[in-house]
Motif scaffolding. Structure first.
Motif, PDB file in Angstrom:
ATOM      1  N   PHE A 160       2.272  -4.184  -2.110  1.00 25.98           N
ATOM      2  CA  PHE A 160       0.649  -4.529  -1.308  1.00 25.98           C
ATOM      3  C   PHE A 160      -0.272  -3.081  -1.385  1.00 25.98           C
ATOM      4  N   HIS A 161      -1.691  -3.272  -1.437  1.00 26.86           N
ATOM      5  CA  HIS A 161      -2.398  -2.079  -1.741  1.00 26.86           C
ATOM      6  C   HIS A 161      -3.110  -1.717  -0.024  1.00 26.86           C
ATOM      7  N   SER A 178       8.362  -9.277  -7.265  1.00 34.39           N
ATOM      8  CA  SER A 178       7.388  -8.457  -7.041  1.00 34.39           C
ATOM      9  C   SER A 178       6.381  -9.195  -6.169  1.00 34.39           C
ATOM     10  N   GLY A 179       5.808  -9.095  -5.074  1.00 33.23           N
ATOM     11  CA  GLY A 179       5.131 -10.243  -4.974  1.00 33.23           C
ATOM     12  C   GLY A 179       4.984 -11.526  -4.763  1.00 33.23           C
ATOM     13  N   TYR A 180       4.130 -12.805  -5.362  1.00 30.17           N
ATOM     14  CA  TYR A 180       3.813 -13.969  -6.437  1.00 30.17           C
ATOM     15  C   TYR A 180       4.248 -13.858  -7.282  1.00 30.17           C
ATOM     16  N   GLN A 181       4.471 -14.847  -7.324  1.00 27.81           N
ATOM     17  CA  GLN A 181       5.661 -15.056  -9.064  1.00 27.81           C
ATOM     18  C   GLN A 181       6.246 -15.579 -10.080  1.00 27.81           C
ATOM     19  N   ASN A 182       6.022 -16.297 -10.602  1.00 26.75           N
ATOM     20  CA  ASN A 182       6.118 -17.369 -11.389  1.00 26.75           C
ATOM     21  C   ASN A 182       8.301 -17.574 -11.024  1.00 26.75           C
ATOM     22  N   GLY A 202      -6.364  -9.360   0.761  1.00 28.19           N
ATOM     23  CA  GLY A 202      -5.932 -10.295  -0.880  1.00 28.19           C
ATOM     24  C   GLY A 202      -5.069 -11.170  -0.734  1.00 28.19           C
ATOM     25  N   ALA A 203      -3.983 -11.603  -1.663  1.00 28.57           N
ATOM     26  CA  ALA A 203      -3.220 -12.499  -1.619  1.00 28.57           C
ATOM     27  C   ALA A 203      -1.946 -12.358  -0.807  1.00 28.57           C
ATOM     28  N   ILE A 204      -2.098 -10.422  -1.345  1.00 30.23           N
ATOM     29  CA  ILE A 204      -0.808 -10.085  -0.604  1.00 30.23           C
ATOM     30  C   ILE A 204      -0.209  -9.325   0.773  1.00 30.23           C
ATOM     31  N   ALA A 205       0.453 -10.317   0.802  1.00 31.75           N
ATOM     32  CA  ALA A 205       0.841  -8.690   2.500  1.00 31.75           C
ATOM     33  C   ALA A 205       1.838  -8.338   2.504  1.00 31.75           C
ATOM     34  N   GLY A 208      11.719  -9.814   6.098  1.00 32.17           N
ATOM     35  CA  GLY A 208      11.949  -8.814   6.704  1.00 32.17           C
ATOM     36  C   GLY A 208      12.164  -7.289   6.143  1.00 32.17           C
ATOM     37  N   ILE A 209      12.281  -7.509   4.757  1.00 33.34           N
ATOM     38  CA  ILE A 209      12.212  -6.801   3.789  1.00 33.34           C
ATOM     39  C   ILE A 209      11.230  -6.669   2.799  1.00 33.34           C
ATOM     40  N   ASP A 210      11.028  -5.062   2.540  1.00 34.22           N
ATOM     41  CA  ASP A 210       9.907  -5.220   1.713  1.00 34.22           C
ATOM     42  C   ASP A 210       9.792  -3.372   1.011  1.00 34.22           C
ATOM     43  N   PHE A 211      10.366  -2.988  -0.177  1.00 27.19           N
ATOM     44  CA  PHE A 211      10.903  -2.077  -0.471  1.00 27.19           C
ATOM     45  C   PHE A 211       9.443  -1.267  -1.658  1.00 27.19           C
ATOM     46  N   HIS A 212       8.328  -1.745  -1.239  1.00 22.28           N
ATOM     47  CA  HIS A 212       7.429  -1.075  -2.435  1.00 22.28           C
ATOM     48  C   HIS A 212       5.716  -1.545  -1.907  1.00 22.28           C
ATOM     49  N   MET A 213       5.489  -0.262  -1.423  1.00 23.11           N
ATOM     50  CA  MET A 213       3.797  -0.808  -0.630  1.00 23.11           C
ATOM     51  C   MET A 213       3.092   1.033  -0.717  1.00 23.11           C
ATOM     52  N   HIS A 214       2.036   0.356  -0.672  1.00 26.85           N
ATOM     53  CA  HIS A 214       0.689   2.124  -1.052  1.00 26.85           C
ATOM     54  C   HIS A 214      -0.226   2.079   0.435  1.00 26.85           C
ATOM     55  N   SER A 215      -0.140   3.191   1.051  1.00 24.03           N
ATOM     56  CA  SER A 215      -0.848   3.459   1.551  1.00 24.03           C
ATOM     57  C   SER A 215      -2.075   4.436   1.279  1.00 24.03           C
ATOM     58  N   THR A 216      -3.141   4.865   2.122  1.00 27.09           N
ATOM     59  CA  THR A 216      -3.989   5.617   1.569  1.00 27.09           C
ATOM     60  C   THR A 216      -3.828   7.154   1.267  1.00 27.09           C
ATOM     61  N   ALA A 217      -2.242   7.591   1.213  1.00 28.90           N
ATOM     62  CA  ALA A 217      -1.857   8.608   0.231  1.00 28.90           C
ATOM     63  C   ALA A 217      -2.182   8.377  -0.927  1.00 28.90           C
ATOM     64  N   SER A 218      -2.370   7.350  -1.742  1.00 34.76           N
ATOM     65  CA  SER A 218      -2.370   7.431  -3.078  1.00 34.76           C
ATOM     66  C   SER A 218      -3.474   6.016  -2.750  1.00 34.76           C
ATOM     67  N   ASP A 219      -3.852   4.487  -3.842  1.00 32.37           N
ATOM     68  CA  ASP A 219      -4.390   3.745  -4.265  1.00 32.37           C
ATOM     69  C   ASP A 219      -4.668   2.143  -2.600  1.00 32.37           C
ATOM     70  N   GLY A 220      -3.677   2.851  -1.777  1.00 34.25           N
ATOM     71  CA  GLY A 220      -3.994   2.340  -0.894  1.00 34.25           C
ATOM     72  C   GLY A 220      -5.257   1.991   0.014  1.00 34.25           C
ATOM     73  N   ALA A 221      -5.196   0.723   1.111  1.00 35.01           N
ATOM     74  CA  ALA A 221      -6.004   0.614   2.304  1.00 35.01           C
ATOM     75  C   ALA A 221      -5.906   1.482   3.582  1.00 35.01           C
TER      76      ALA A 221
END
Length: 307
Positions: free
Chosen positions: A263-264, A235-239, A268-271, A16-29
């Motif tokens: 998230f951008h 960060s997202g999905y990793q080994n 996609g694969a990331i949510a 329930g914690i996500d400290f890295h996401m992007h919006s239309t203020a930069s390059d998010g959708a």
């Protein structure tokens, strides 16, 4: 659902914690409010909006988060350079942008504009005509500095590459023609901006830079010396094996650990809140950092109470 001060002391229980996401203020959708709504729908209760080199979307996101009973931490993701590598540093900003960071964000916006012109010139040489204008079309009308994802979308639209991943692999990733680092400040400088604003500097996605374990250790050492105190363990999905090894490196240096999807865009694969499993580790969660205590004072409500 509890206040942040009562959140788990173990990173592995940080659902329930996500400290890295992007919006239309930069390059998010998604617009900031729409991103908050999606996070709420997906069960994210504590989030940070960390758009590239800006805090322009934070006010809208905070207004959307409050009636939903969510805790939103202001943030940004700053671009920097270290030993010829483009390194990103997330600033978690309980007091928002202030002090040296305010001036730094203005400088970053100028640097992005200058860099965009260089990227456009280089991509035109490989066949992307009117590259700057094409990249600008990808912003959806948003008046903001361009980023590499905008150029990647332009390459896809022009059918020069089949997808965004290929665009980065061939033209925009580290060491490729569209990878322009000369305009960014040094790693130590952006860390100073974040600390001056009363925030916590977090090294973003350390496993994505293609470094050997030794070089990653040197990066962590220099980041620590500069005043960086936390690193994104997941960060997202990793080994899983690499994640466990990274946890050891963080534990050895006394770093706090953070979690973020980066998230951008939907589809996609990331949510939001979508992360690989977090290993059991002695690394302390970044939400337990003393400078985030003010953020912890906010008390989210249960989903039933917010309806």
């Amino acid at each position: 659902m509890t206040a942040l001060s009562a959140l788990p002391t173990c990173l592995a229980e940080g659902r329930g914690i996500d400290f890295h996401m992007h919006s239309t203020a930069s390059d998010g959708a998604l617009a900031p409010a729409a991103l908050v709504a999606l996070c709420h729908q997906r069960g994210v209760t504590h989030m940070a909006l960390t758009d590239h080199d800006t805090v322009a979307g934070v006010a809208e996101a905070q207004s959307a988060a409050e009636p939903l009973g969510m805790c939103l931490l202001p943030g940004t993701e700053l671009s920097s350079q270290w030993r010829g590598v483009n390194i990103h540093v997330v600033g978690l900003l309980p007091h928002g942008a202030q002090g040296a960071l305010d001036e730094g964000l203005v400088a970053q916006a100028r640097a992005r504009e200058a860099r965009s012109e260089v990227i456009a010139t280089r991509l035109e040489k490989i066949g992307l005509k009117d590259a700057l204008a094409r990249a600008r079309q990808q912003t959806g009308g948003e008046d903001r500095p361009l980023g590499r994802p905008d150029f990647a979308k332009a390459l896809v639209e022009a059918e020069l590459v089949p997808d965004i991943a290929t665009a980065f692999k061939k033209y925009l990733g580290n060491g490729k023609p569209g990878d322009v680092k000369s305009h960014w400040p040094y790693l130590s400088e952006v860390v100073e901006w974040i600390v001056d604003a009363g925030g916590v500097a977090v090294l973003a996605h350390p496993l994505r830079y293609g470094m050997t374990r030794r070089k990653r250790g040197l990066l962590l050492d220099d980041f620590h010396k500069a005043g960086g105190e936390a690193v994104e363990l997941v960060s997202g999905y990793q080994n899983a094996d690499l994640t466990r090894d990274l946890a050891r490196q963080l534990d050895e240096r006394g770093f706090y650990g953070s979690l973020g999807s980066d998230f951008h865009f939907p589809g996609g694969a990331i949510a939001p809140g979508a992360l690989s499993d977090v290993p059991r580790t002695r690394v302390v969660p970044v939400w337990m950092h003393p400078r985030l205590a003010a953020f912890g004072a906010a008390k989210p409500v249960t989903n039933s109470e917010s309806i």
